[in-house]
Design a protein around this motif. Structure first.
Motif, PDB file in Angstrom:
ATOM      1  N   LEU A  59      24.876  47.802  25.241  1.00 32.33           N
ATOM      2  CA  LEU A  59      24.007  48.971  25.376  1.00 32.33           C
ATOM      3  C   LEU A  59      24.340  49.880  24.208  1.00 32.33           C
ATOM      4  CD1 LEU A  59      23.161  51.105  28.427  1.00 32.33           C
ATOM      5  CD2 LEU A  59      24.138  52.198  26.423  1.00 32.33           C
ATOM      6  N   GLU A  60      23.311  50.300  23.490  1.00 29.12           N
ATOM      7  CA  GLU A  60      23.510  51.206  22.358  1.00 29.12           C
ATOM      8  C   GLU A  60      22.630  52.426  22.578  1.00 29.12           C
ATOM      9  OE1 GLU A  60      24.064  50.755  17.583  1.00 29.12           O
ATOM     10  OE2 GLU A  60      22.750  49.347  18.606  1.00 29.12           O
ATOM     11  N   MET A  61      23.216  53.611  22.409  1.00 28.00           N
ATOM     12  CA  MET A  61      22.472  54.848  22.581  1.00 28.00           C
ATOM     13  C   MET A  61      22.576  55.686  21.316  1.00 28.00           C
ATOM     14  SD  MET A  61      22.936  58.088  25.105  1.00 28.00           S
ATOM     15  CE  MET A  61      24.098  58.845  23.992  1.00 28.00           C
ATOM     16  N   PHE A  62      21.435  56.213  20.906  1.00 30.88           N
ATOM     17  CA  PHE A  62      21.361  57.114  19.762  1.00 30.88           C
ATOM     18  C   PHE A  62      20.846  58.457  20.253  1.00 30.88           C
ATOM     19  CE2 PHE A  62      20.498  52.844  18.349  1.00 30.88           C
ATOM     20  CZ  PHE A  62      21.226  52.698  17.189  1.00 30.88           C
ATOM     21  N   ALA A  63      21.467  59.546  19.856  1.00 35.42           N
ATOM     22  CA  ALA A  63      20.918  60.880  20.050  1.00 35.42           C
ATOM     23  C   ALA A  63      20.360  61.292  18.691  1.00 35.42           C
ATOM     24  CB  ALA A  63      21.992  61.858  20.517  1.00 35.42           C
ATOM     25  N   VAL A  64      19.070  61.665  18.662  1.00 35.04           N
ATOM     26  CA  VAL A  64      18.362  61.925  17.408  1.00 35.04           C
ATOM     27  C   VAL A  64      17.807  63.347  17.443  1.00 35.04           C
ATOM     28  CG1 VAL A  64      16.485  61.141  15.915  1.00 35.04           C
ATOM     29  CG2 VAL A  64      17.736  59.478  17.315  1.00 35.04           C
ATOM     30  N   ARG A  66      15.477  66.657  15.951  1.00 37.15           N
ATOM     31  CA  ARG A  66      14.033  66.714  15.684  1.00 37.15           C
ATOM     32  C   ARG A  66      13.673  66.472  14.221  1.00 37.15           C
ATOM     33  NH1 ARG A  66      12.494  72.934  17.092  1.00 37.15           N
ATOM     34  NH2 ARG A  66      13.918  73.947  15.657  1.00 37.15           N
ATOM     35  N   GLU A  67      14.671  66.429  13.349  1.00 36.35           N
ATOM     36  CA  GLU A  67      14.435  66.056  11.953  1.00 36.35           C
ATOM     37  C   GLU A  67      14.627  64.551  11.743  1.00 36.35           C
ATOM     38  OE1 GLU A  67      16.386  68.917  12.587  1.00 36.35           O
ATOM     39  OE2 GLU A  67      14.598  70.134  12.236  1.00 36.35           O
ATOM     40  N   GLY A  68      14.969  63.830  12.818  1.00 35.05           N
ATOM     41  CA  GLY A  68      15.148  62.383  12.729  1.00 35.05           C
ATOM     42  C   GLY A  68      16.551  61.929  12.388  1.00 35.05           C
ATOM     43  N   ARG A  69      17.492  62.870  12.329  1.00 38.18           N
ATOM     44  CA  ARG A  69      18.882  62.515  12.021  1.00 38.18           C
ATOM     45  C   ARG A  69      19.612  62.077  13.294  1.00 38.18           C
ATOM     46  NH1 ARG A  69      18.815  67.836   8.842  1.00 38.18           N
ATOM     47  NH2 ARG A  69      19.079  68.589  10.961  1.00 38.18           N
ATOM     48  N   VAL A  70      20.418  61.046  13.191  1.00 37.55           N
ATOM     49  CA  VAL A  70      21.234  60.604  14.319  1.00 37.55           C
ATOM     50  C   VAL A  70      22.430  61.539  14.434  1.00 37.55           C
ATOM     51  CG1 VAL A  70      22.640  58.730  15.257  1.00 37.55           C
ATOM     52  CG2 VAL A  70      20.496  58.204  14.069  1.00 37.55           C
ATOM     53  N   ILE A  71      22.529  62.246  15.565  1.00 37.90           N
ATOM     54  CA  ILE A  71      23.643  63.182  15.765  1.00 37.90           C
ATOM     55  C   ILE A  71      24.771  62.550  16.566  1.00 37.90           C
ATOM     56  CG2 ILE A  71      22.243  65.256  15.473  1.00 37.90           C
ATOM     57  CD1 ILE A  71      22.193  65.543  18.521  1.00 37.90           C
ATOM     58  N   ASP A  72      24.478  61.439  17.233  1.00 35.51           N
ATOM     59  CA  ASP A  72      25.524  60.694  17.941  1.00 35.51           C
ATOM     60  C   ASP A  72      25.025  59.275  18.171  1.00 35.51           C
ATOM     61  OD1 ASP A  72      27.984  60.225  19.215  1.00 35.51           O
ATOM     62  OD2 ASP A  72      27.123  60.658  21.178  1.00 35.51           O
ATOM     63  N   ARG A  73      25.981  58.366  18.243  1.00 37.40           N
ATOM     64  CA  ARG A  73      25.667  56.956  18.501  1.00 37.40           C
ATOM     65  C   ARG A  73      26.852  56.340  19.207  1.00 37.40           C
ATOM     66  NH1 ARG A  73      25.394  52.308  13.876  1.00 37.40           N
ATOM     67  NH2 ARG A  73      25.099  50.570  15.304  1.00 37.40           N
ATOM     68  N   ILE A  74      26.574  55.554  20.226  1.00 38.32           N
ATOM     69  CA  ILE A  74      27.642  54.846  20.931  1.00 38.32           C
ATOM     70  C   ILE A  74      27.114  53.464  21.302  1.00 38.32           C
ATOM     71  CG2 ILE A  74      27.013  55.844  23.166  1.00 38.32           C
ATOM     72  CD1 ILE A  74      30.045  55.723  23.851  1.00 38.32           C
ATOM     73  N   LYS A  75      27.991  52.480  21.192  1.00 38.77           N
ATOM     74  CA  LYS A  75      27.638  51.119  21.584  1.00 38.77           C
ATOM     75  C   LYS A  75      28.690  50.606  22.546  1.00 38.77           C
ATOM     76  CE  LYS A  75      26.055  46.702  19.779  1.00 38.77           C
ATOM     77  NZ  LYS A  75      25.646  45.980  18.559  1.00 38.77           N
ATOM     78  N   LEU A  76      28.232  50.136  23.692  1.00 41.78           N
ATOM     79  CA  LEU A  76      29.122  49.599  24.716  1.00 41.78           C
ATOM     80  C   LEU A  76      28.818  48.120  24.882  1.00 41.78           C
ATOM     81  CD1 LEU A  76      28.583  52.430  27.333  1.00 41.78           C
ATOM     82  CD2 LEU A  76      30.422  52.259  25.656  1.00 41.78           C
ATOM     83  N   ARG A  77      29.853  47.336  25.107  1.00 44.14           N
ATOM     84  CA  ARG A  77      29.693  45.893  25.363  1.00 44.14           C
ATOM     85  C   ARG A  77      30.207  45.552  26.755  1.00 44.14           C
ATOM     86  NH1 ARG A  77      27.720  42.701  21.677  1.00 44.14           N
ATOM     87  NH2 ARG A  77      27.890  43.243  19.501  1.00 44.14           N
ATOM     88  N   LYS A  78      29.453  44.691  27.425  1.00 45.52           N
ATOM     89  CA  LYS A  78      29.856  44.212  28.739  1.00 45.52           C
ATOM     90  C   LYS A  78      31.028  43.252  28.552  1.00 45.52           C
ATOM     91  CE  LYS A  78      27.985  41.774  32.718  1.00 45.52           C
ATOM     92  NZ  LYS A  78      26.802  41.086  33.239  1.00 45.52           N
TER      93      LYS A  78
END
Length: 79
Positions: A59-64, A66-78
Motif C-alpha cells: 500500500l502506498e499513500m501520497f499526500a499532495v 494543491r500545487e501538485g507537490r508531494v508533501i508526504d509519501r509512505i509505502k507499506l508491505r504486507k
C-alpha cells in the motif's frame, strides 16, 4: 483537524489525519508522536499493489498539496 499529520508507528499502527480541504487550516503544533505534520491544503492518493512489479502486497499513500507537490509519501508491505 484541518491539516495533515502522519504518526510514527504506535503499537504497530500508523495513523493519518487528513483535513486538507474546505475550511481554513489549523496551525500545526509539534507533538512527539508525529512523523510528518503540515498545515497545507492537500489530498491523499492511495495505491494498492505495485503496477510495475505486478504485486498486490503493498500500500502506498501520497499526500499532495494543491500545487501538485508531494508533501508526504509512505509505502507499506504486507508481511
Amino acid at each position: 483537524d484541518h491539516n495533515y499529520v502522519r504518526s510514527k508507528p504506535i503499537n504497530g499502527v500508523i495513523y493519518v489525519i487528513t483535513g486538507g480541504g474546505g475550511a481554513g487550516l489549523y496551525e500545526v503544533v509539534p507533538v512527539s508522536w508525529a512523523e510528518v505534520a503540515r498545515a497545507a491544503y492537500h489530498f491523499c492518493f492511495v495505491r494498492i499493489g505495485d503496477p510495475e512489479e505486478g504485486t498486490t502486497d503493498s500500500l502506498e499513500m501520497f499526500a499532495v498539496d494543491r500545487e501538485g507537490r508531494v508533501i508526504d509519501r509512505i509505502k507499506l508491505r504486507k508481511e
